[in-house]
Design a protein around this motif. Structure first.
Motif: not given
Lengths: 462, 340
Positions: B87-97, B127-128, B163-178
């Motif tokens: 649900l929180l991810m979906l809120m992120g998707i709506i807000a971001r798009g 979202t990520p 789970s939370f550290s995997v969440g942060l890891f995903t965020v870091a990886v997204c920033g890196f890719l961008a």
């Protein structure tokens, strides 16, 4: 609010929100393509401005429609996991094709929105057409999935088990054609009337009359033609519903008792306790004729449906009345417009016709929402008609009402922001689309830079 | 056909991670950019992702459709026990798009821009993050179908340090890719340097948070070390990813921007491979040793054939169009850079 009602409200809200954006997102590209075509053929800058203005609208609506659609695909599982566990493998086929159509739409929109002056002009125009067609196709496919819930097909249900699954048969279920036809025409009528109405209002306010007149003429043709043929598809749908979903038809018409030469009930307040409709206008035999093509045919009433399988009568009846009433009004306005076009050209110069269109702006979308309520509430208490009850499909997680409140808050704010943005778009028409004429030389010098510049220049505050 | 579908599933997840990830990363970079450079960053970013961002997010829709059509048990289990983070991810998707398109298409540039920007940046982070939380939870054996109370069933299934550290890891990886993606999008030497620095920082951040993932795994007795180093594929992938990191750090100051992108993408691919390979064909690990398998819970052959066929037809239509989209706008950009 209990979890079940909260889940249904949230689903209804999400669909009701999404349906507006998806209708506009699938129909406006066609308007855009027409004015773009006229621009390419005539070189008239006004058409280019209209195209660009509309394409901005499309971008806003598409983005909102895309995210609310993505959310819906998750909500199917978040709210109705038991349903999806069984239905997913059966009706997943139209969804997977719809995903493809949606993907193509997003790609084509990327080309279209960002491709001005960067590609061959006809290729660029064609990508706009692709946006419209793939949008329409994805709408038709999504309706296939909904139609399956009304007319389940492609599986055998034996002792509580779903066997012999055939997703192709499920996709080509009986209800698909009539529902998809009705929905697609509705999208054209509603969007056509809404767009025409806004431009009519601006013409009346004497703002950029040339710009708004050109826009009005394109939108109104789509809207009026759709509004005139819609009753035919409605008639087809009514006959289909009478044959396959008698409970829904009985609720639509608040027909408590099975009878021959059943009357068409117009208006009225259904009184479920005393099994009658108060204050209604009744046209004897007309319902029998509309449902079965014979004034004396027998129409099944709610008395033949077991109490626990009856849909809510009042909501379905009111929604149906609203839909038919508004549809008829739109058809009437359309005929007036046709008469004006062919016989009474002087009407076109008179304000009352424009006022009529301005007043009709929201009619199509209210009718779309009402029609959606008819088909969804009219199917209750089933989520898969005759197979699975909606109450048995809901998620075991408690506290869904909070999720519903959250969604309500988000969707209400989004609706407000989108309306606010459209208001600003229209307000800015003089600044955005009248100035460029003086800038044409600059545009020729450096097309890309001008595009960026134009967006950066802050036009005068409203 | 089952294996073709599983391949499609894996690839959609990968593409979403790479393309959608770079897209989220654009917002994350904006979030972590000093005020002075924020505007410039936003413009470059917009030119880079504008035409393709919408298509990037279709991979998520494809993933979801494959799951509920072909693997409904996976879809419904996740939907039930991951309800809150989804649900929180979906809120992120709506807000971001919506914020992304609003800030570009609002006809008037005024203080509303600031609101859209804030929403865009914040939701690009959220979202990520929750995507990562959900991914981490599928393998951390916290999902408990036998749970009797609300907290055990719907909250502790995902609310844990791992789970939370995997969440942060995903965020870091997204920033890196961008950051890596955007290096090649600008010809301005200062801008380039700034993005190279950003890419380095996010790469280092990924390692740091990656370390945190290992530490939290140890604390929570999740055998992550064994998953990575306990099998030849894991070790090979790890070694290859490490080599590619060294190559990447060797070429920061060159013009090989495409090679940088390939290397960054390769590293992410290897990470996904390591985790999914170890558990294949299981996709969700449940509390008490249970699991949900991609192979065992399969649906009827007719459904699989129809789905597989639909996916194959889809790729024939979609992939060339998508590549042409990315290629043409890339070319337009390169031509524009050359003419400068």
């Amino acid at each position: 609010m209990n979890d079940f009602i909260a889940a249904r409200s949230q689903m209804g809200l999400s669909l009701g929100f999404h349906i507006i954006f998806s209708c506009i997102g699938m129909v406006m590209p066609f308007f855009m393509a027409v004015s773009h075509y006229l621009y390419l053929k005539t070189g008239n800058e006004d058409y280019k401005n209209v195209t660009k203005a509309w394409s901005k609208g499309v971008a806003i609506f598409f983005a909102t429609g895309a995210v609310s659609g993505t959310v819906l695909s998750f909500e199917l599982g978040l709210l109705w996991p038991t349903f999806m566990e069984h239905a997913g493998p059966i009706f997943g086929m139209p969804f997977s094709l719809e995903g493809t159509a949606f993907f193509i739409e997003a790609i084509a929109l990327g080309f279209y929105l960002y491709g001005w002056d960067k590609f061959n002009k006809w290729f660029h125009w064609f990508t706009g057409i692709v946006v419209g067609i793939s949008g329409l196709v994805s709408g038709i496919l999504v309706v296939a999935a909904n139609a399956w819930m009304n007319a389940p097909a492609g599986f055998d249900y034996v002792n509580g088990k779903y066997t012999n699954i055939d997703p192709i048969k499920a996709m080509f279920n009986e209800a698909w054609f009539s529902q998809a036809l009705h929905m697609s025409i509705a999208a054209f009528a509603a969007t056509g009337f809404a767009v025409a109405g806004v431009h009519a209002f601006m013409i009346l306010k004497k703002k950029n009359v040339e710009f708004h007149t050109k826009s009005f003429k394109i939108a109104v043709i789509f809207g009026t033609i759709a509004a005139v043929i819609q009753p035919l598809s409605g008639d087809h749908s009514a006959k289909f519903v009478a044959k396959t979903q008698p409970a829904k038809l009985a609720a639509m018409e608040a027909l408590f008792h099975t009878e021959k030469a059943a009357p068409l009930v117009i208006g009225g307040i259904p009184d479920a306790k005393n099994q009658k409709v108060d204050y209604a206008l009744e046209l004897p035999g007309v319902l029998s004729f509309m449902a079965h093509g014979d004034f004396n045919a027998e129409v099944t009433g709610l008395d033949r449906i077991p109490k626990e399988d009856q849909p809510p009568v009042a909501i379905t009846h009111f929604a149906f009345q609203i839909m038919v009433g508004l549809g008829t009004a739109m058809m009437g306005i359309s005929f007036l417009y046709f008469i004006a076009l062919w016989k009474k050209k002087n009407w076109l110069k008179q304000n009352w016709l424009l006022w009529l269109f301005a007043a009709a702006t929201p009619m199509g979308f209210i009718a779309v929402e009402a029609g959606w309520v008819v088909t969804e509430v009219g199917r209750q208490p089933w989520i898969i008609k005759g197979i699975m009850r909606t109450a048995d499909a809901v998620t075991p997680m408690p506290g869904i009402q909070y999720s519903f409140y959250l969604f309500s808050a988000v969707y209400v704010s989004l609706a407000v922001v989108v309306t606010f943005m459209l208001y600003r778009q229209i307000k800015m028409v003089p600044n955005l689309y009248d100035i460029p004429r003086q800038q044409t030389t600059v545009i020729k010098q450096n097309k890309i830079m001008t595009k960026i510049k134009k967006e950066e220049v802050s036009p005068v505050k409203i | 056909m089952l294996y073709i579908i599983i391949a499609f599933l894996w690839l959609s997840v990968l593409f979403y991670l790479l393309l959608g990830g770079a897209d989220f990363g654009a917002g994350i970079l904006e979030l972590f950019t000093s005020k002075v450079h924020k505007n410039e960053t936003r413009k470059i970013m917009y030119r880079a992702i504008g035409p393709i961002w919408e298509a990037n997010h279709m991979w998520l829709v494809i993933t979801v459709v494959i799951l509920f059509t072909g693997f409904p048990k996976v879809f419904t289990t996740m939907s039930i026990y991951m309800h809150i983070p989804l649900l929180l991810m979906l809120m992120g998707i709506i807000a971001r798009g919506t914020a992304f398109s609003f800030r570009h298409y609002d006809a008037v540039r005024d203080e509303m821009q600031g609101v859209y920007n804030k929403i865009f940046r914040f939701s690009s982070f959220i979202t990520p993050f929750f995507l990562g939380v959900i991914a981490g939870s599928t393998v951390s054996r916290r999902i408990d179908p036998n749970a009797v109370n609300f907290l055990d069933a719907y909250v502790y299934s995902w609310l844990n340090p791992f789970s939370f550290s995997v969440g942060l890891f995903t965020v870091a990886v997204c920033g890196f890719l961008a950051a890596v993606f955007i290096i090649g999008q600008t010809s301005d030497e200062n801008e380039r340097k700034r993005f190279i620095r950003k890419a380095k920082i996010f790469n280092i951040a990924s390692f740091a948070v990656g370390g945190l993932v290992f530490i939290t795994a140890l604390l929570e007795k999740i055998p992550l070390v064994d998953w990575v180093f306990g099998n030849p594929v894991g070790i090979t992938a790890f070694v290859l990813a490490t080599i590619s990191v060294f190559i990447l750090w060797g070429i920061w100051n060159t013009n090989k921007t495409n090679l940088m992108r390939i290397l960054a993408g390769f590293q992410i691919t290897m990470i996904l491979l390591i985790i999914t390979w170890k558990h294949y064909p299981n996709i969700v690990l449940l509390k008490g040793g249970g699991y949900i398998s991609l192979i065992e819970n399969q649906v009827s052959d007719k459904t699989l054939n129809a789905l597989g066929l639909a996916l194959i037809i889809a790729s024939i239509f979609v992939l060339p169009a998508l590549f042409y989209l990315i290629y043409s706008f890339q070319k337009i950009k390169e031509d524009a850079l050359k003419s400068h």
